[in-house]
Design a protein around this motif. Sequence first.
Motif, PDB file in Angstrom:
ATOM      1  N   UNK A   1      31.523  21.907  53.585  1.00  0.00           N
ATOM      2  CA  UNK A   1      31.817  22.487  52.325  1.00  0.00           C
ATOM      3  C   UNK A   1      32.479  23.772  52.493  1.00  0.00           C
ATOM      4  N   UNK A   2      33.733  24.046  52.021  1.00  0.00           N
ATOM      5  CA  UNK A   2      34.195  25.617  52.129  1.00  0.00           C
ATOM      6  C   UNK A   2      33.939  25.998  50.566  1.00  0.00           C
ATOM      7  N   UNK A   3      33.288  27.017  50.742  1.00  0.00           N
ATOM      8  CA  UNK A   3      32.890  28.116  49.565  1.00  0.00           C
ATOM      9  C   UNK A   3      33.834  29.401  49.482  1.00  0.00           C
ATOM     10  N   UNK A   4      34.506  29.287  48.420  1.00  0.00           N
ATOM     11  CA  UNK A   4      35.335  30.564  47.954  1.00  0.00           C
ATOM     12  C   UNK A   4      34.178  31.496  47.361  1.00  0.00           C
ATOM     13  N   UNK A   5      33.735  32.527  47.871  1.00  0.00           N
ATOM     14  CA  UNK A   5      32.648  33.323  47.305  1.00  0.00           C
ATOM     15  C   UNK A   5      33.405  34.328  46.332  1.00  0.00           C
ATOM     16  N   UNK A   6      34.585  34.913  46.612  1.00  0.00           N
ATOM     17  CA  UNK A   6      35.383  35.973  45.870  1.00  0.00           C
ATOM     18  C   UNK A   6      36.705  35.950  46.155  1.00  0.00           C
ATOM     19  N   UNK A   7      37.536  36.231  45.406  1.00  0.00           N
ATOM     20  CA  UNK A   7      38.974  36.730  45.437  1.00  0.00           C
ATOM     21  C   UNK A   7      39.266  37.794  44.535  1.00  0.00           C
ATOM     22  N   UNK A   8      39.851  39.061  45.140  1.00  0.00           N
ATOM     23  CA  UNK A   8      40.043  40.198  44.264  1.00  0.00           C
ATOM     24  C   UNK A   8      41.140  40.762  44.765  1.00  0.00           C
ATOM     25  N   UNK A   9      42.104  41.097  43.565  1.00  0.00           N
ATOM     26  CA  UNK A   9      43.339  42.001  43.620  1.00  0.00           C
ATOM     27  C   UNK A   9      42.936  43.254  43.227  1.00  0.00           C
ATOM     28  N   UNK A  10      43.380  44.249  43.863  1.00  0.00           N
ATOM     29  CA  UNK A  10      43.523  45.575  43.879  1.00  0.00           C
ATOM     30  C   UNK A  10      44.752  46.397  43.792  1.00  0.00           C
ATOM     31  N   UNK A  11      44.780  47.413  43.102  1.00  0.00           N
ATOM     32  CA  UNK A  11      46.053  48.162  43.088  1.00  0.00           C
ATOM     33  C   UNK A  11      45.398  49.572  43.084  1.00  0.00           C
ATOM     34  N   UNK A  12      45.902  50.559  44.147  1.00  0.00           N
ATOM     35  CA  UNK A  12      45.243  51.770  44.050  1.00  0.00           C
ATOM     36  C   UNK A  12      46.298  52.667  44.268  1.00  0.00           C
TER      37      UNK A  12
END
Length: 98
Positions: A5-16
Amino acid sequence: RAEVILELLEEAQEKVILSRSSTGTVREYTLRLRVRFKLRTRDGFDLIPSAELLQEREISFNETAALSKESEEQLLFRDMRSDLVQQMIRRLAAARLP
């Protein structure tokens, strides 16, 4: 039933903000895309413990071309997402069942 089982725990886009002009207007941004995932067996054994992948791109900014820069930003995020998927596939291919 699935063996793994592949678990995607987090995906985050940032603009700094990367840099500003002498008048304080933004000149460059750093775009970041971060993904955390893990791979486990259906019995709960971690084949790949929680792992984080990160992609970064720099983009210049100009208020007079804001619409085109928004399109460029979306293209860069799509490119980064594609790179991260390829990295994940390589890690998944290297994982071995116990």
